[in-house]
Design a protein around this motif. Structure first.
Motif, PDB file in Angstrom:
ATOM      1  N   ARG A   5       0.610  -1.250  -0.072  1.00 23.56           N
ATOM      2  CA  ARG A   5       0.047   0.057   0.055  1.00 23.56           C
ATOM      3  C   ARG A   5       0.879   1.220  -0.079  1.00 23.56           C
ATOM      4  NH1 ARG A   5      -3.849  -0.231  -2.491  1.00 23.56           N
ATOM      5  NH2 ARG A   5      -4.307   1.672  -1.717  1.00 23.56           N
ATOM      6  N   SER A   6       2.110   1.278   0.746  1.00 24.24           N
ATOM      7  CA  SER A   6       2.922   2.379   0.872  1.00 24.24           C
ATOM      8  C   SER A   6       3.393   2.732  -0.792  1.00 24.24           C
ATOM      9  CB  SER A   6       4.130   1.960   1.740  1.00 24.24           C
ATOM     10  OG  SER A   6       5.111   3.002   1.547  1.00 24.24           O
ATOM     11  N   VAL A   7       3.728   1.621  -1.471  1.00 24.28           N
ATOM     12  CA  VAL A   7       4.313   1.658  -2.922  1.00 24.28           C
ATOM     13  C   VAL A   7       3.275   2.002  -3.959  1.00 24.28           C
ATOM     14  CG1 VAL A   7       5.404   0.429  -4.935  1.00 24.28           C
ATOM     15  CG2 VAL A   7       5.977   0.165  -2.472  1.00 24.28           C
ATOM     16  N   VAL A   8       2.015   1.770  -3.562  1.00 18.48           N
ATOM     17  CA  VAL A   8       0.752   2.048  -4.425  1.00 18.48           C
ATOM     18  C   VAL A   8       0.534   3.574  -4.248  1.00 18.48           C
ATOM     19  CG1 VAL A   8      -1.641   1.925  -4.868  1.00 18.48           C
ATOM     20  CG2 VAL A   8      -0.093  -0.212  -4.682  1.00 18.48           C
ATOM     21  N   ALA A   9       0.560   3.960  -2.871  1.00 18.30           N
ATOM     22  CA  ALA A   9       0.389   5.488  -2.673  1.00 18.30           C
ATOM     23  C   ALA A   9       1.464   6.367  -3.165  1.00 18.30           C
ATOM     24  CB  ALA A   9       0.326   5.640  -1.087  1.00 18.30           C
ATOM     25  N   LEU A  10       2.722   5.763  -3.110  1.00 25.71           N
ATOM     26  CA  LEU A  10       3.877   6.683  -3.718  1.00 25.71           C
ATOM     27  C   LEU A  10       3.644   6.597  -5.350  1.00 25.71           C
ATOM     28  CD1 LEU A  10       6.426   7.928  -3.510  1.00 25.71           C
ATOM     29  CD2 LEU A  10       7.553   5.794  -3.746  1.00 25.71           C
ATOM     30  N   GLU A  11       3.103   5.676  -5.943  1.00 25.03           N
ATOM     31  CA  GLU A  11       2.765   5.672  -7.517  1.00 25.03           C
ATOM     32  C   GLU A  11       1.799   6.566  -7.699  1.00 25.03           C
ATOM     33  OE1 GLU A  11       0.989   2.508 -10.326  1.00 25.03           O
ATOM     34  OE2 GLU A  11       2.777   1.847  -9.268  1.00 25.03           O
ATOM     35  N   GLN A  12       0.587   6.583  -6.615  1.00 23.41           N
ATOM     36  CA  GLN A  12      -0.246   7.458  -7.177  1.00 23.41           C
ATOM     37  C   GLN A  12       0.103   8.900  -6.999  1.00 23.41           C
ATOM     38  OE1 GLN A  12      -3.283   5.776  -4.320  1.00 23.41           O
ATOM     39  NE2 GLN A  12      -4.072   4.602  -6.015  1.00 23.41           N
ATOM     40  N   ARG A  13       0.722   9.029  -5.914  1.00 20.99           N
ATOM     41  CA  ARG A  13       1.209  10.516  -6.014  1.00 20.99           C
ATOM     42  C   ARG A  13       2.177  10.879  -7.220  1.00 20.99           C
ATOM     43  NH1 ARG A  13       5.107  10.961  -1.160  1.00 20.99           N
ATOM     44  NH2 ARG A  13       5.218  13.025  -2.064  1.00 20.99           N
ATOM     45  N   ALA A  14       2.712  10.283  -7.538  1.00 22.32           N
ATOM     46  CA  ALA A  14       3.794  10.132  -8.981  1.00 22.32           C
ATOM     47  C   ALA A  14       2.821  10.664  -9.904  1.00 22.32           C
ATOM     48  CB  ALA A  14       4.676   9.153  -9.450  1.00 22.32           C
ATOM     49  N   ALA A  15       1.772   9.810 -10.384  1.00 21.70           N
ATOM     50  CA  ALA A  15       0.866   9.957 -11.398  1.00 21.70           C
ATOM     51  C   ALA A  15       0.111  11.247 -11.291  1.00 21.70           C
ATOM     52  CB  ALA A  15      -0.271   8.719 -11.451  1.00 21.70           C
ATOM     53  N   GLU A  16      -0.342  11.625  -9.962  1.00 18.94           N
ATOM     54  CA  GLU A  16      -0.884  12.970  -9.672  1.00 18.94           C
ATOM     55  C   GLU A  16      -0.002  14.167 -10.029  1.00 18.94           C
ATOM     56  OE1 GLU A  16      -4.076  14.726  -6.406  1.00 18.94           O
ATOM     57  OE2 GLU A  16      -1.992  13.643  -5.675  1.00 18.94           O
ATOM     58  N   PHE A  17       1.128  14.089  -9.606  1.00 19.88           N
ATOM     59  CA  PHE A  17       2.238  15.033 -10.046  1.00 19.88           C
ATOM     60  C   PHE A  17       2.342  15.113 -11.458  1.00 19.88           C
ATOM     61  CE2 PHE A  17       6.311  16.657 -10.483  1.00 19.88           C
ATOM     62  CZ  PHE A  17       6.724  17.462  -9.542  1.00 19.88           C
ATOM     63  N   VAL A  18       2.543  14.035 -12.276  1.00 19.19           N
ATOM     64  CA  VAL A  18       2.518  14.319 -13.761  1.00 19.19           C
ATOM     65  C   VAL A  18       1.305  14.809 -14.371  1.00 19.19           C
ATOM     66  CG1 VAL A  18       2.957  12.876 -15.886  1.00 19.19           C
ATOM     67  CG2 VAL A  18       4.516  12.350 -13.937  1.00 19.19           C
ATOM     68  N   ALA A  19       0.138  14.174 -14.046  1.00 21.99           N
ATOM     69  CA  ALA A  19      -1.085  14.709 -14.454  1.00 21.99           C
ATOM     70  C   ALA A  19      -1.449  15.989 -14.264  1.00 21.99           C
ATOM     71  CB  ALA A  19      -2.313  13.725 -14.085  1.00 21.99           C
ATOM     72  N   SER A  20      -0.971  16.570 -13.229  1.00 24.81           N
ATOM     73  CA  SER A  20      -1.186  18.169 -12.905  1.00 24.81           C
ATOM     74  C   SER A  20      -0.453  18.971 -13.783  1.00 24.81           C
ATOM     75  CB  SER A  20      -0.808  18.480 -11.455  1.00 24.81           C
ATOM     76  OG  SER A  20       0.656  18.139 -11.206  1.00 24.81           O
ATOM     77  N   GLY A  21       0.659  18.310 -14.321  1.00 21.67           N
ATOM     78  CA  GLY A  21       1.414  19.228 -15.237  1.00 21.67           C
ATOM     79  C   GLY A  21       2.632  19.647 -14.417  1.00 21.67           C
ATOM     80  N   ALA A  22       2.916  19.211 -13.298  1.00 24.45           N
ATOM     81  CA  ALA A  22       3.951  19.669 -12.517  1.00 24.45           C
ATOM     82  C   ALA A  22       5.284  19.313 -12.899  1.00 24.45           C
ATOM     83  CB  ALA A  22       3.998  19.262 -11.088  1.00 24.45           C
ATOM     84  N   SER A  23       5.271  18.260 -14.096  1.00 23.55           N
ATOM     85  CA  SER A  23       6.687  17.786 -14.501  1.00 23.55           C
ATOM     86  C   SER A  23       6.842  18.459 -15.747  1.00 23.55           C
ATOM     87  CB  SER A  23       6.478  16.389 -14.916  1.00 23.55           C
ATOM     88  OG  SER A  23       5.410  15.940 -15.829  1.00 23.55           O
ATOM     89  N   VAL A  24       5.977  19.362 -16.219  1.00 25.72           N
ATOM     90  CA  VAL A  24       6.279  20.133 -17.457  1.00 25.72           C
ATOM     91  C   VAL A  24       7.281  21.544 -17.019  1.00 25.72           C
ATOM     92  CG1 VAL A  24       5.297  21.562 -19.238  1.00 25.72           C
ATOM     93  CG2 VAL A  24       4.110  19.666 -18.470  1.00 25.72           C
TER      94      VAL A  24
END
Length: 355
Positions: free
Chosen positions: A41-60
């Motif tokens: 669950r810790s790894v899944v939460a980390l993956e979801q945070r990464a996906a949210e970071f990218v989806a928000s455009g923060a990686s642009v």
């Protein structure tokens, strides 16, 4: 004692409850399964945070260099490892709709690579791109046309641009693709994973000319989730990373205790002539029975744990989590064998007195 006799003896011990298989299986499952689920669950939460970071455009990453951004250089960044897509942008004359002459829409000229940065869903190679919300407001879909004061404008595609903290300029703007030749004002590059070296590479899109006084800055399309996201560091530093050694330790202790509690029985068997090899064989079989049962229960619980939240890398997360229960099952065998080797026939009467 042959192997059939060993298996028969182990079977009787399991059936009669002498092994306490159910107790030790549940205990091992509670520890190893619980730690494995927590880590997953810790790894899944980390993956979801990464996906949210990218989806928000923060990686642009956005390079602002007015009149000095080379379109071709910016587009070529999209082929660099670590850069998913890149495109250049420059302000254009506002677009005046015949239905809204008093409210012109801001417009920007962009290179084709901007489609990858914004996730444009295009149905035509020619025409403009509109934010999905603006397209709904205007009552137009991709493939249809808008009546403007300069003639009909085809809507070639749309893109999601929510109001989530990102640069709001493109939320109600019309993007007009044009060839990458020439200069632009900005270069947008989606960088993932983030790294300082890739950020520095974005500066290569700027065309510095002698005598220019314009400033060049690199910003972030959306800074709501922070300036960076170091997934590797967060993964290696997660609190549940000690789950694997903890599971192994739990298996070792439970395996040792399971045999140690029966030391009088084993010493008595040695006293009447049962070989240590035969005892070792039955111990391995009995320990395997309850440790593998615990492993099976943990594996089942882990399947559920990695499914909740629908992570993209379920198999990878599962393989990370299952290591703990597997290590626990193997360590239980080691603990049981170690405890058996410490049993001595000469201590029989001592075991009897301390039972």
């Amino acid at each position: 004692m042959n192997w059939r006799a060993v298996l028969s003896e182990a079977g009787r011990n399991l059936a009669s409850g002498t092994t306490r298989a159910a107790v030790f299986a549940l205990a091992l499952f509670a520890v190893a399964g619980g730690l494995a689920v927590a880590d997953a669950r810790s790894v899944v939460a980390l993956e979801q945070r990464a996906a949210e970071f990218v989806a928000s455009g923060a990686s642009v990453r956005t390079l602002v260099a007015e009149g000095m951004t080379d379109g071709r250089s910016c587009e070529r960044l999209g082929g660099v490892e670590g850069v998913r897509a890149a495109g250049a942008l420059a302000a254009a004359d506002p677009l005046v709709l015949e239905a809204m002459p008093a409210n012109p829409l801001p417009a920007y000229e962009v290179t084709p690579g901007m489609a990858g940065v914004l996730g444009v869903h295009s149905v035509s190679a020619d025409g403009a791109w509109l934010p999905a919300d603006l397209a709904r407001t205007l009552g137009v879909r991709a493939g249809e046309t808008l009546a403007t004061t300069t003639g009909p404008l085809t809507v070639a595609g749309t893109y999601r641009y929510p109001e989530d903290g990102r640069d709001s300029r493109l939320r109600h703007a019309v993007l007009v693709p044009r060839p990458a030749a020439g200069t632009f004002d900005e270069c947008w590059a989606e960088v993932w994973p983030l790294s300082e070296s890739t950020d520095a590479l974005v500066y290569a899109a700027a065309e510095v000319r002698p005598g220019t006084t314009s400033n060049m800055t690199i910003g972030q399309l959306n800074n709501r989730f922070g300036a960076s996201f170091d997934g590797r560091a967060e993964f290696t530093g997660r609190a549940t990373r000690f789950g694997l050694p903890a599971c192994a330790l739990a298996g070792l202790v439970l395996g040792f205790v399971a045999v140690r509690l029966r030391r009088l029985e084993y010493a008595g068997a040695l006293h009447v002539g049962v070989s240590r090899r035969a005892l070792l064989g039955s111990t391995v079989v009995e320990t395997a029975a309850w440790s593998l049962a615990a492993f099976a229960l943990a594996a089942g619980a882990l399947v559920f744990a990695v499914t909740v939240g629908n992570p993209a890398d379920r198999l990878e997360v599962y393989l990370i989590g299952i290591r703990g229960p597997l290590a626990a099952a193997c360590a239980a065998q080691a603990g049981a064998v170690a405890a058996l080797l410490l049993v001595r026939e000469k201590h029989l009467f001592g075991y009897f007195k301390n039972r």
